[in-house]
Design a protein around this motif. Structure first.
Motif, PDB file in Angstrom:
ATOM      1  N   GLY A  16     -32.548  12.679 -39.913  1.00 25.72           N
ATOM      2  CA  GLY A  16     -33.598  11.775 -40.144  1.00 25.72           C
ATOM      3  C   GLY A  16     -34.931  12.808 -40.859  1.00 25.72           C
ATOM      4  N   VAL A  17     -35.422  12.270 -41.892  1.00 30.84           N
ATOM      5  CA  VAL A  17     -36.246  13.487 -42.533  1.00 30.84           C
ATOM      6  C   VAL A  17     -37.714  12.636 -42.255  1.00 30.84           C
ATOM      7  CG1 VAL A  17     -37.139  14.099 -44.861  1.00 30.84           C
ATOM      8  CG2 VAL A  17     -34.699  14.233 -44.202  1.00 30.84           C
ATOM      9  N   VAL A  18     -38.658  13.399 -41.763  1.00 34.77           N
ATOM     10  CA  VAL A  18     -40.151  12.718 -41.507  1.00 34.77           C
ATOM     11  C   VAL A  18     -41.096  13.311 -42.616  1.00 34.77           C
ATOM     12  CG1 VAL A  18     -42.113  12.195 -39.786  1.00 34.77           C
ATOM     13  CG2 VAL A  18     -39.594  12.406 -39.014  1.00 34.77           C
ATOM     14  N   GLY A  19     -41.589  12.498 -43.506  1.00 34.13           N
ATOM     15  CA  GLY A  19     -42.385  12.905 -44.617  1.00 34.13           C
ATOM     16  C   GLY A  19     -41.519  13.274 -45.677  1.00 34.13           C
ATOM     17  N   ALA A  20     -41.743  12.402 -46.814  1.00 29.66           N
ATOM     18  CA  ALA A  20     -40.996  12.734 -48.051  1.00 29.66           C
ATOM     19  C   ALA A  20     -41.969  13.073 -49.221  1.00 29.66           C
ATOM     20  CB  ALA A  20     -40.474  11.490 -48.674  1.00 29.66           C
ATOM     21  N   GLY A  21     -42.692  14.371 -49.005  1.00 25.09           N
ATOM     22  CA  GLY A  21     -43.763  14.960 -49.891  1.00 25.09           C
ATOM     23  C   GLY A  21     -42.869  16.003 -50.572  1.00 25.09           C
ATOM     24  N   LYS A  22     -43.418  17.095 -50.973  1.00 21.27           N
ATOM     25  CA  LYS A  22     -42.754  18.098 -51.792  1.00 21.27           C
ATOM     26  C   LYS A  22     -41.416  18.818 -51.172  1.00 21.27           C
ATOM     27  CE  LYS A  22     -42.105  20.611 -55.554  1.00 21.27           C
ATOM     28  NZ  LYS A  22     -41.408  19.998 -56.721  1.00 21.27           N
ATOM     29  N   PHE A  23     -41.856  19.240 -49.810  1.00 22.68           N
ATOM     30  CA  PHE A  23     -40.971  19.820 -49.268  1.00 22.68           C
ATOM     31  C   PHE A  23     -39.474  18.898 -48.976  1.00 22.68           C
ATOM     32  CE2 PHE A  23     -38.198  21.589 -45.746  1.00 22.68           C
ATOM     33  CZ  PHE A  23     -38.521  22.970 -45.625  1.00 22.68           C
ATOM     34  N   GLY A  24     -40.025  17.871 -48.471  1.00 19.15           N
ATOM     35  CA  GLY A  24     -38.820  16.731 -48.051  1.00 19.15           C
ATOM     36  C   GLY A  24     -38.076  16.334 -49.313  1.00 19.15           C
ATOM     37  N   THR A  25     -38.778  16.194 -50.255  1.00 17.70           N
ATOM     38  CA  THR A  25     -38.082  15.816 -51.617  1.00 17.70           C
ATOM     39  C   THR A  25     -37.366  16.895 -51.985  1.00 17.70           C
ATOM     40  OG1 THR A  25     -39.927  14.171 -52.147  1.00 17.70           O
ATOM     41  CG2 THR A  25     -38.394  14.910 -53.710  1.00 17.70           C
ATOM     42  N   MET A  26     -37.569  18.009 -51.809  1.00 21.05           N
ATOM     43  CA  MET A  26     -36.742  19.066 -52.265  1.00 21.05           C
ATOM     44  C   MET A  26     -35.511  19.183 -51.510  1.00 21.05           C
ATOM     45  SD  MET A  26     -39.605  22.374 -52.992  1.00 21.05           S
ATOM     46  CE  MET A  26     -38.385  23.361 -53.980  1.00 21.05           C
ATOM     47  N   PHE A  27     -35.715  18.942 -50.083  1.00 24.14           N
ATOM     48  CA  PHE A  27     -34.318  18.980 -49.408  1.00 24.14           C
ATOM     49  C   PHE A  27     -33.539  17.819 -49.707  1.00 24.14           C
ATOM     50  CE2 PHE A  27     -32.527  17.024 -45.561  1.00 24.14           C
ATOM     51  CZ  PHE A  27     -31.359  17.792 -45.547  1.00 24.14           C
ATOM     52  N   LEU A  28     -34.222  16.505 -49.833  1.00 24.28           N
ATOM     53  CA  LEU A  28     -33.627  15.425 -50.246  1.00 24.28           C
ATOM     54  C   LEU A  28     -32.692  15.418 -51.628  1.00 24.28           C
ATOM     55  CD1 LEU A  28     -36.092  12.784 -48.954  1.00 24.28           C
ATOM     56  CD2 LEU A  28     -33.768  13.384 -48.114  1.00 24.28           C
ATOM     57  N   ALA A  29     -33.147  16.268 -52.395  1.00 26.73           N
ATOM     58  CA  ALA A  29     -32.470  16.451 -53.837  1.00 26.73           C
ATOM     59  C   ALA A  29     -31.167  17.309 -53.561  1.00 26.73           C
ATOM     60  CB  ALA A  29     -33.330  17.398 -54.914  1.00 26.73           C
ATOM     61  N   GLN A  30     -31.118  18.318 -52.564  1.00 20.92           N
ATOM     62  CA  GLN A  30     -30.064  18.983 -52.280  1.00 20.92           C
ATOM     63  C   GLN A  30     -29.137  18.463 -51.337  1.00 20.92           C
ATOM     64  OE1 GLN A  30     -30.360  20.864 -54.962  1.00 20.92           O
ATOM     65  NE2 GLN A  30     -29.607  22.731 -53.909  1.00 20.92           N
ATOM     66  N   ALA A  31     -29.609  17.342 -50.553  1.00 20.66           N
ATOM     67  CA  ALA A  31     -28.733  16.778 -49.629  1.00 20.66           C
ATOM     68  C   ALA A  31     -27.562  15.893 -50.159  1.00 20.66           C
ATOM     69  CB  ALA A  31     -29.560  15.683 -48.580  1.00 20.66           C
ATOM     70  N   LEU A  32     -27.923  15.588 -51.323  1.00 23.02           N
ATOM     71  CA  LEU A  32     -26.926  14.830 -52.033  1.00 23.02           C
ATOM     72  C   LEU A  32     -25.463  15.439 -52.262  1.00 23.02           C
ATOM     73  CD1 LEU A  32     -29.248  13.125 -54.897  1.00 23.02           C
ATOM     74  CD2 LEU A  32     -28.075  11.665 -53.030  1.00 23.02           C
ATOM     75  N   ARG A  33     -25.574  16.880 -52.279  1.00 25.52           N
ATOM     76  CA  ARG A  33     -24.680  17.658 -52.572  1.00 25.52           C
ATOM     77  C   ARG A  33     -23.988  18.478 -51.402  1.00 25.52           C
ATOM     78  NH1 ARG A  33     -23.473  19.069 -57.566  1.00 25.52           N
ATOM     79  NH2 ARG A  33     -23.020  21.077 -56.846  1.00 25.52           N
ATOM     80  N   ILE A  34     -24.399  18.371 -50.132  1.00 25.56           N
ATOM     81  CA  ILE A  34     -24.230  18.971 -49.002  1.00 25.56           C
ATOM     82  C   ILE A  34     -23.157  18.110 -48.225  1.00 25.56           C
ATOM     83  CG2 ILE A  34     -24.732  20.129 -46.969  1.00 25.56           C
ATOM     84  CD1 ILE A  34     -27.482  20.396 -48.041  1.00 25.56           C
ATOM     85  N   PRO A  35     -21.996  18.704 -47.932  1.00 33.74           N
ATOM     86  CA  PRO A  35     -20.799  17.857 -47.576  1.00 33.74           C
ATOM     87  C   PRO A  35     -21.232  17.813 -45.949  1.00 33.74           C
ATOM     88  CG  PRO A  35     -20.100  19.877 -47.986  1.00 33.74           C
ATOM     89  CD  PRO A  35     -21.459  19.705 -48.737  1.00 33.74           C
ATOM     90  N   GLY A  36     -20.728  16.938 -45.306  1.00 26.50           N
ATOM     91  CA  GLY A  36     -20.959  16.861 -43.946  1.00 26.50           C
ATOM     92  C   GLY A  36     -22.375  16.275 -43.195  1.00 26.50           C
ATOM     93  N   VAL A  37     -23.277  16.066 -44.381  1.00 30.86           N
ATOM     94  CA  VAL A  37     -24.631  15.615 -43.820  1.00 30.86           C
ATOM     95  C   VAL A  37     -24.795  14.261 -44.389  1.00 30.86           C
ATOM     96  CG1 VAL A  37     -27.031  16.151 -44.284  1.00 30.86           C
ATOM     97  CG2 VAL A  37     -25.394  18.111 -43.902  1.00 30.86           C
ATOM     98  N   HIS A  38     -25.180  13.512 -43.378  1.00 31.74           N
ATOM     99  CA  HIS A  38     -25.749  12.065 -43.734  1.00 31.74           C
ATOM    100  C   HIS A  38     -27.171  11.975 -43.496  1.00 31.74           C
ATOM    101  CE1 HIS A  38     -25.341   7.673 -42.928  1.00 31.74           C
ATOM    102  NE2 HIS A  38     -26.215   7.684 -44.066  1.00 31.74           N
ATOM    103  N   VAL A  39     -28.154  11.844 -44.569  1.00 34.75           N
ATOM    104  CA  VAL A  39     -29.539  11.489 -44.249  1.00 34.75           C
ATOM    105  C   VAL A  39     -29.579   9.926 -43.982  1.00 34.75           C
ATOM    106  CG1 VAL A  39     -31.824  11.538 -45.142  1.00 34.75           C
ATOM    107  CG2 VAL A  39     -30.473  13.265 -45.739  1.00 34.75           C
TER     108      VAL A  39
END
Length: 444
Positions: A20-43
């Motif tokens: 679970g991600v709290v805060g979708a500013g710059k840092f959060g969005t950068m992680f979320l951009a990569q999370a799409l490509r990380i196996p074994g991780v479900h946001v």
């Protein structure tokens, strides 16, 4: 077995790490951009008070809109999609979330989120390093008592520096110093959100395209963020803060080993075992080629003639004595690298940096003459900047932590360039962040 392979195995077994991600500013969005490509991780969920902005940022970062429309966290868990809502506490408390990524940037709120996560049995990866500077050692103690992990965020410079220090010590080296780079001139201490983009070297158009927050970026420029991150490094590694704060010696990467020696050996350190920040500006104000502005470094010392000879035999770049060597990462990629923390915490049950003690502090210093009755506007604003100090100095003087300067009232005038104290402001002792700060102060 590497983290990536273990994440792949979790993907194959349909047992992803649920985040679970709290805060979708710059840092959060950068992680979320990569999370799409990380196996074994479900946001599973993203919580932000501005739901429309959060969804817009995620789409901008590559998410398809249909992946963001889960009506609830339960629906997201069932469908493998993501629920975007405004209720962070509900997401933190949900049994379907294993790891909470806190990246609001607000230390007072971040402490509340972390404590709620510990109570719910959740690990926390904090990109809000401001909270770490205010009361990180107390947060770690609370996490340990709850049987969970509180971790610095890899991709941010503290965790990456901690990794370099760990490398050095595990290899048997003596650590002389460690830290990060910065674009620094003394006048930047007084920078405000109105001056940031000219100083930073970004056009207003680039700032708008990147959805960059001028107050957040100003906290980097005015020395606040370097102080905060240096405190986090110090408290995680046991390296000391300079007595009078960071000195920002200028140098290229090849100069760091020479600079980061004690003064008795020709360097700039008051003693061995310090944190410091290297400036990318020369004394005449020109940019230094091959700088470490966006990176991190550690300087180690050979403690025997044999190791010194090995440096020479393998043509390692050292200082002129041949004893000091600098290892570095020239760039950090911020939230794009957070997957390493998620994997480390979720699979290895290891933090990527954690405050073991309260050794260093970030004090609030007036940017201008402040008047009684004014409301302070916190990190990166118009009123105060943060400076690094050892806690042996800051705690006895009752110095006001930079992280507690958001929206609080001044009780008396404070001249420019003066460290504020608790006596200068109205402090709400009922805040969790203040309570944990008191626990840290009792450690000194």
């Amino acid at each position: 077995m590497g983290l990536y392979q273990q994440l792949q195995e979790r993907q194959e077994r349909n047992m992803p790490l649920r985040v679970g991600v709290v805060g979708a500013g710059k840092f959060g969005t950068m992680f979320l951009a990569q999370a799409l490509r990380i196996p074994g991780v479900h946001v599973v969920g993203v919580a932000d008070l501005r739901v429309d902005v959060a969804k817009s940022n995620m789409v901008y970062a590559g998410w398809s809109p249909d992946r963001l429309e889960a009506a609830s966290l339960d629906a997201a868990l069932q469908s493998g999609t993501t629920h975007v809502g405004e209720d962070a506490m509900a997401m933190i408390d949900h049994p379907g979330v294993d790891i909470v990524v806190e990246c609001t940037g607000n230390p007072v709120i971040a402490v509340d989120h972390a404590l709620a996560a510990f109570a719910a049995g959740k690990h926390v990866i904090s990109a809000t390093v401001e909270a770490d500077a205010v009361c990180g050692a107390a947060l770690v103690a609370r996490a340990e008592a709850a049987g969970v992990i509180y971790s610095q965020a890899y991709g941010d410079q503290p965790a990456m520096t901690v990794e370099l220090v760990d490398w050095a010590r595990t290899c048997g080296f003596e650590v002389a110093a460690a830290g990060r780079g910065h674009k620094w001139k003394p006048e930047y201490r007084f920078s405000t959100p109105d001056t940031i983009w000219d100083f930073w070297g970004v056009t207003p158009e680039q700032a708008e395209r990147g959805r960059l927050n001028p107050k957040m970026f100003n906290s980097f420029l005015d020395g606040t963020k370097p102080a905060i991150e240096s405190a986090a490094i110090s408290n995680a590694t046991g390296l000391n803060a300079p007595t009078h704060g960071l000195s920002y010696p200028p140098g290229a990467i090849d100069d760091i080993a020479t600079l980061m020696r004690p003064r008795s050996e020709g360097g700039v350190l008051e003693e061995a075992g310090m944190v410091e920040v290297i400036s990318s500006f020369a004394a005449d104000g020109t940019m230094i080629p091959n700088d470490i502005r966006q990176g991190v470094w550690v300087v180690v010392k050979a403690t025997s003639d044999y190791v010194k000879n090995c440096f020479e035999e393998y043509m390692v770049s050292t200082d002129d004595s041949g004893l000091y060597y600098c290892n570095f990462k020239r760039f950090h990629l911020i939230g794009l690298e957070l997957g390493l923390s998620v994997g480390s915490v979720g699979i290895r049950k290891e933090a990527t940096g954690t405050s073991k003690e309260f050794r260093s502090d970030v004090v609030a210093v007036a940017k201008r003459d402040l008047k009684a009755g004014e409301m302070l506007d916190g990190e990166g604003g118009y009123c105060v900047a943060g400076q690094l100090r050892p806690t042996r100095i800051s705690v006895p003087m009752r110095a006001l932590p930079l992280g507690l300067t958001g929206d609080i009232k001044l009780l008396r005038d404070v001249p420019v360039d003066t460290i504020l104290t608790y006596d200068d402001v109205e402090i709400d002792e009922s805040l969790n962040a203040v309570k944990l700060r008191r626990e840290c102060e009792a450690m000194v």
